[in-house]
Design a protein around this motif. Structure first.
Motif, PDB file in Angstrom:
ATOM      1  N   THR A 102       1.031  -0.845   0.170  1.00 61.33           N
ATOM      2  CA  THR A 102       0.414  -0.006   0.350  1.00 61.33           C
ATOM      3  C   THR A 102       1.037   1.064   0.527  1.00 61.33           C
ATOM      4  O   THR A 102       1.936   1.393   0.826  1.00 61.33           O
ATOM      5  CB  THR A 102      -1.376  -0.061   1.415  1.00 61.33           C
ATOM      6  N   SER A 103       0.897   2.029  -1.175  1.00 61.19           N
ATOM      7  CA  SER A 103       1.497   3.481  -1.072  1.00 61.19           C
ATOM      8  C   SER A 103       0.619   4.048   0.071  1.00 61.19           C
ATOM      9  O   SER A 103      -0.528   4.575  -0.379  1.00 61.19           O
ATOM     10  CB  SER A 103       1.423   3.360  -2.385  1.00 61.19           C
ATOM     11  N   SER A 104       1.497   4.762   0.702  1.00 59.52           N
ATOM     12  CA  SER A 104       0.350   6.027   1.982  1.00 59.52           C
ATOM     13  C   SER A 104       0.456   7.283   0.547  1.00 59.52           C
ATOM     14  O   SER A 104       1.002   7.244  -0.625  1.00 59.52           O
ATOM     15  CB  SER A 104       1.025   6.297   2.361  1.00 59.52           C
ATOM     16  N   GLY A 105      -0.798   7.884   0.882  1.00 53.13           N
ATOM     17  CA  GLY A 105      -1.448   8.722   0.167  1.00 53.13           C
ATOM     18  C   GLY A 105      -2.297   8.124  -0.983  1.00 53.13           C
ATOM     19  O   GLY A 105      -2.968   8.966  -1.516  1.00 53.13           O
ATOM     20  N   LYS A 106      -2.537   6.735  -1.248  1.00 52.75           N
ATOM     21  CA  LYS A 106      -3.526   6.320  -2.035  1.00 52.75           C
ATOM     22  C   LYS A 106      -5.061   6.491  -1.002  1.00 52.75           C
ATOM     23  O   LYS A 106      -4.699   5.494  -0.247  1.00 52.75           O
ATOM     24  CB  LYS A 106      -3.384   4.649  -2.402  1.00 52.75           C
ATOM     25  N   VAL A 107      -6.001   6.161  -1.918  1.00 55.41           N
ATOM     26  CA  VAL A 107      -7.306   6.444  -1.562  1.00 55.41           C
ATOM     27  C   VAL A 107      -7.783   4.563  -0.859  1.00 55.41           C
ATOM     28  O   VAL A 107      -7.722   3.862  -1.792  1.00 55.41           O
ATOM     29  CB  VAL A 107      -8.704   6.504  -2.618  1.00 55.41           C
ATOM     30  N   LYS A 108      -8.323   4.598   0.689  1.00 47.34           N
ATOM     31  CA  LYS A 108      -8.701   3.307   0.944  1.00 47.34           C
ATOM     32  C   LYS A 108      -9.669   3.746   0.766  1.00 47.34           C
ATOM     33  O   LYS A 108     -10.795   4.861   0.971  1.00 47.34           O
ATOM     34  CB  LYS A 108      -8.156   3.302   1.800  1.00 47.34           C
ATOM     35  N   THR A 155      -1.578  13.313   9.275  1.00 51.68           N
ATOM     36  CA  THR A 155      -1.739  14.144   8.258  1.00 51.68           C
ATOM     37  C   THR A 155      -2.976  14.761   7.738  1.00 51.68           C
ATOM     38  O   THR A 155      -3.243  15.751   6.752  1.00 51.68           O
ATOM     39  CB  THR A 155      -1.332  13.124   7.240  1.00 51.68           C
ATOM     40  N   GLY A 156      -4.117  13.917   8.203  1.00 53.03           N
ATOM     41  CA  GLY A 156      -5.281  14.056   7.399  1.00 53.03           C
ATOM     42  C   GLY A 156      -5.867  13.426   6.336  1.00 53.03           C
ATOM     43  O   GLY A 156      -6.395  13.811   5.527  1.00 53.03           O
ATOM     44  N   ASN A 157      -4.720  12.725   5.695  1.00 53.47           N
ATOM     45  CA  ASN A 157      -5.250  11.702   3.949  1.00 53.47           C
ATOM     46  C   ASN A 157      -6.702  11.067   4.471  1.00 53.47           C
ATOM     47  O   ASN A 157      -6.767  10.678   3.797  1.00 53.47           O
ATOM     48  CB  ASN A 157      -3.240  10.784   4.148  1.00 53.47           C
ATOM     49  N   THR A 158      -5.801  10.134   5.381  1.00 52.79           N
ATOM     50  CA  THR A 158      -7.410   9.664   5.672  1.00 52.79           C
ATOM     51  C   THR A 158      -8.252  10.611   5.544  1.00 52.79           C
ATOM     52  O   THR A 158      -9.718   9.907   5.059  1.00 52.79           O
ATOM     53  CB  THR A 158      -7.425   8.835   7.261  1.00 52.79           C
ATOM     54  N   LEU A 159      -8.527  11.302   7.140  1.00 50.99           N
ATOM     55  CA  LEU A 159     -10.280  12.118   6.254  1.00 50.99           C
ATOM     56  C   LEU A 159     -10.408  13.111   5.130  1.00 50.99           C
ATOM     57  O   LEU A 159     -11.229  12.721   4.775  1.00 50.99           O
ATOM     58  CB  LEU A 159      -9.485  13.564   7.309  1.00 50.99           C
ATOM     59  N   GLU A 160      -8.990  13.075   4.585  1.00 50.14           N
ATOM     60  CA  GLU A 160      -9.663  13.659   2.734  1.00 50.14           C
ATOM     61  C   GLU A 160     -10.032  12.717   2.252  1.00 50.14           C
ATOM     62  O   GLU A 160     -10.936  13.131   1.171  1.00 50.14           O
ATOM     63  CB  GLU A 160      -7.991  14.085   2.836  1.00 50.14           C
ATOM     64  N   GLN A 199     -15.515  10.172  -0.251  1.00 50.63           N
ATOM     65  CA  GLN A 199     -16.515   9.126  -0.520  1.00 50.63           C
ATOM     66  C   GLN A 199     -17.354   9.367  -0.274  1.00 50.63           C
ATOM     67  O   GLN A 199     -18.839   9.025  -1.128  1.00 50.63           O
ATOM     68  CB  GLN A 199     -16.043   7.858  -0.096  1.00 50.63           C
ATOM     69  N   LEU A 200     -17.815  10.115   1.420  1.00 50.66           N
ATOM     70  CA  LEU A 200     -19.012  10.664   1.174  1.00 50.66           C
ATOM     71  C   LEU A 200     -19.948  11.536   1.267  1.00 50.66           C
ATOM     72  O   LEU A 200     -21.058  11.651   0.925  1.00 50.66           O
ATOM     73  CB  LEU A 200     -18.410  11.064   2.879  1.00 50.66           C
ATOM     74  N   LYS A 201     -19.093  12.346   0.120  1.00 48.46           N
ATOM     75  CA  LYS A 201     -19.858  13.691  -0.827  1.00 48.46           C
ATOM     76  C   LYS A 201     -21.088  13.068  -1.475  1.00 48.46           C
ATOM     77  O   LYS A 201     -21.702  13.816  -1.804  1.00 48.46           O
ATOM     78  CB  LYS A 201     -19.206  14.846  -1.322  1.00 48.46           C
ATOM     79  N   GLY A 202     -20.091  12.190  -1.987  1.00 48.08           N
ATOM     80  CA  GLY A 202     -20.751  11.280  -3.556  1.00 48.08           C
ATOM     81  C   GLY A 202     -22.704  11.060  -2.266  1.00 48.08           C
ATOM     82  O   GLY A 202     -23.366  10.363  -3.664  1.00 48.08           O
ATOM     83  N   TYR A 203     -22.233  10.730  -1.481  1.00 50.98           N
ATOM     84  CA  TYR A 203     -23.598  10.293  -1.102  1.00 50.98           C
ATOM     85  C   TYR A 203     -24.684  11.626  -0.527  1.00 50.98           C
ATOM     86  O   TYR A 203     -25.774  11.446   0.001  1.00 50.98           O
ATOM     87  CB  TYR A 203     -23.620   9.366   0.597  1.00 50.98           C
ATOM     88  N   GLU A 204     -24.907  12.851  -0.871  1.00 48.71           N
ATOM     89  CA  GLU A 204     -25.257  13.925  -0.928  1.00 48.71           C
ATOM     90  C   GLU A 204     -25.956  14.632   1.257  1.00 48.71           C
ATOM     91  O   GLU A 204     -26.544  14.768   1.043  1.00 48.71           O
ATOM     92  CB  GLU A 204     -26.277  13.828  -1.918  1.00 48.71           C
TER      93      GLU A 204
END
Ligand code: IMP
Ligand code: MG
Length: 178
Positions: free
Chosen positions: A78-84, A107-112, A117-122
């Protein structure tokens, strides 16, 4: 100072249980006031949030839904910064106030990635609550709504946080002794 050995490393208490419990209560009270009258769903991010979430929700008196999500880990490297990929969203969150409940924001990467992903659910709005926050490590501009403790950029464990899967069951928070 209270110390623990976890695997090959030594840790010393940095936030005792009593202080954690007080901060959690304060966060809950603020949330109860801020989000009164809203259609709220709490999304706890596993595994790290389990203790914080359990204690926090005991003090939340809003009518609300609670569920838990997980970030699917990649197989192999897993490369860090990749979206899980965020898994476990079975509830309808459209039009709701979603509160992300995290153990720690580094770092906030997970949060971002979670927010994208959540924004897609409006949902109507997304709020963020984290017990711990490392301001020196944070690389994002996303404002964090509820923070229990701002901590230095050191490795910690306990109260849900782990070192290679161990130490999550400790009721205090410990910092790595260098
Ligand atoms: P971020 O994506 O860099 O913000 O990292 C967030 C994730 O890294 C958290 O959800 C934790 O699982 C892990 N993490 C970051 N800092 C620590 C720490 O000090 N101890 C244990 N886990 C940590
Ligand atoms: Mg986590």
């Amino acid at each position: 100072m209270k110390e623990v050995q976890v695997l090959d490393k030594k840790f010393g208490v940095s936030i005792p249980e009593k202080e954690i419990q007080q901060a959690v209560k304060t966060m809950a009270h603020k949330m109860n006031t801020d989000m009164a009258g809203k259609d709220v769903i709490f999304l706890g991010i596993l595994n790290g949030c389990f203790m914080f979430a359990g204690d926090l929700f005991k003090h939340i008196n809003l009518p609300c839904q609670i569920t838990f999500l997980k970030l699917a880990s990649y197989q192999g490297t897993t490369s860090s910064g990749k979206v899980k990929r965020l898994i476990g969203i079975n509830e309808n969150i459209e039009g709701k106030t979603v509160v992300i409940v995290e153990d720690i924001i580094d770092t906030g990467n997970t949060l971002e990635s979670i927010i994208k992903q959540l924004k897609g659910y409006e949902p109507s709005e997304i709020k963020i609550a984290t017990l711990l926050y490392k301001p020196e490590a944070y690389e994002k501009k996303i404002p964090i709504d509820y923070v229990g403790f701002e901590i230095p950029n050191d490795f910690i464990l306990g109260y849900g946080l782990d070192y290679d899967g161990f130490g999550r069951n400790l009721s205090d928070i410990y910092t790595l002794i260098k």
